[in-house]
Design an enzyme around this catalytic site. Structure first.
Site, PDB file in Angstrom:
ATOM      1  N   ARG A  18       0.814  -1.213   0.000  1.00 49.06           N
ATOM      2  CA  ARG A  18       0.000   0.000   0.000  1.00 49.06           C
ATOM      3  C   ARG A  18       0.846   1.262   0.000  1.00 49.06           C
ATOM      4  O   ARG A  18       0.560   2.214   0.716  1.00 49.06           O
ATOM      5  CB  ARG A  18      -0.975   0.000   1.159  1.00 49.06           C
ATOM      6  CG  ARG A  18      -1.984  -1.105   1.091  1.00 49.06           C
ATOM      7  CD  ARG A  18      -2.993  -0.990   2.198  1.00 49.06           C
ATOM      8  NE  ARG A  18      -3.935  -2.084   2.105  1.00 49.06           N
ATOM      9  CZ  ARG A  18      -4.913  -2.272   2.945  1.00 49.06           C
ATOM     10  NH1 ARG A  18      -5.098  -1.447   3.944  1.00 49.06           N
ATOM     11  NH2 ARG A  18      -5.730  -3.291   2.801  1.00 49.06           N
ATOM     12  N   HIS A  19       1.890   1.251  -0.803  1.00 55.97           N
ATOM     13  CA  HIS A  19       2.694   2.446  -1.023  1.00 55.97           C
ATOM     14  C   HIS A  19       3.464   2.259  -2.327  1.00 55.97           C
ATOM     15  O   HIS A  19       3.612   1.146  -2.819  1.00 55.97           O
ATOM     16  CB  HIS A  19       3.645   2.719   0.146  1.00 55.97           C
ATOM     17  CG  HIS A  19       4.654   1.644   0.370  1.00 55.97           C
ATOM     18  ND1 HIS A  19       4.430   0.584   1.224  1.00 55.97           N
ATOM     19  CD2 HIS A  19       5.887   1.433  -0.161  1.00 55.97           C
ATOM     20  CE1 HIS A  19       5.488  -0.214   1.214  1.00 55.97           C
ATOM     21  NE2 HIS A  19       6.392   0.276   0.376  1.00 55.97           N
ATOM     22  N   ALA A  20       3.909   3.363  -2.874  1.00 54.97           N
ATOM     23  CA  ALA A  20       4.720   3.349  -4.095  1.00 54.97           C
ATOM     24  C   ALA A  20       6.037   4.052  -3.792  1.00 54.97           C
ATOM     25  O   ALA A  20       6.214   4.634  -2.713  1.00 54.97           O
ATOM     26  CB  ALA A  20       3.983   4.052  -5.234  1.00 54.97           C
TER      27      ALA A  20
END
Length: 134
Positions: free
Chosen positions: A50-52
């Protein structure tokens, strides 16, 4: 824009003596490894990731158990992968929003192209969509 893809590492040995898989970093991994970390004892109902990243590339390997990875591209295309054998890894380029769900007793080994830098993370989904639509 580069998409995530599966890397297959050599599987040496047999069922009588066991197996070994080898990642020769200059041949198997498409970047210089600067950081290695692993996740384990993740409950099955938890979704991680849930992150880039702006710059960091990863290769994720399920050294035990199964990991289901959903990788969203900036344009909205979604790719799904299941890692369930330790001789395969998933390359994740920058600019991708991955989520990972783990089976009971799964252990994930991660190779990263950068040292940890908080400023490289995009932790809010709305920000991810905003940054990459430009």
């Amino acid at each position: 824009m580069e998409k995530p893809y599966v890397i297959t590492f050599p599987k040496l040995g047999d069922s009588n003596v066991g197996y070994i898989s080898v990642a020769e970093l200059e041949k198997s991994v498409p970047f210089e490894v600067k950081r290695i970390f692993w996740t384990y004892f993740t409950p099955e109902n938890i979704i991680r990731g849930r992150h880039a990243h702006y710059h960091t590339q990863h290769v994720l390997i399920a050294v035990n158990g199964q990991i289901t990875i959903t990788a969203e591209m900036p344009g909205g295309d979604i790719h799904r992968f299941v890692l369930s054998t330790p001789e395969q890894g998933l390359y994740i380029p920058p600019c991708v929003w991955p989520t990972m769900q783990y089976s009971h007793h799964a252990v994930q080994l991660a190779l990263a192209s950068t040292e940890y830098t908080e400023s490289d993370y995009i932790r809010e989904y709305a920000r991810f969509k905003e940054v990459w639509k430009k």
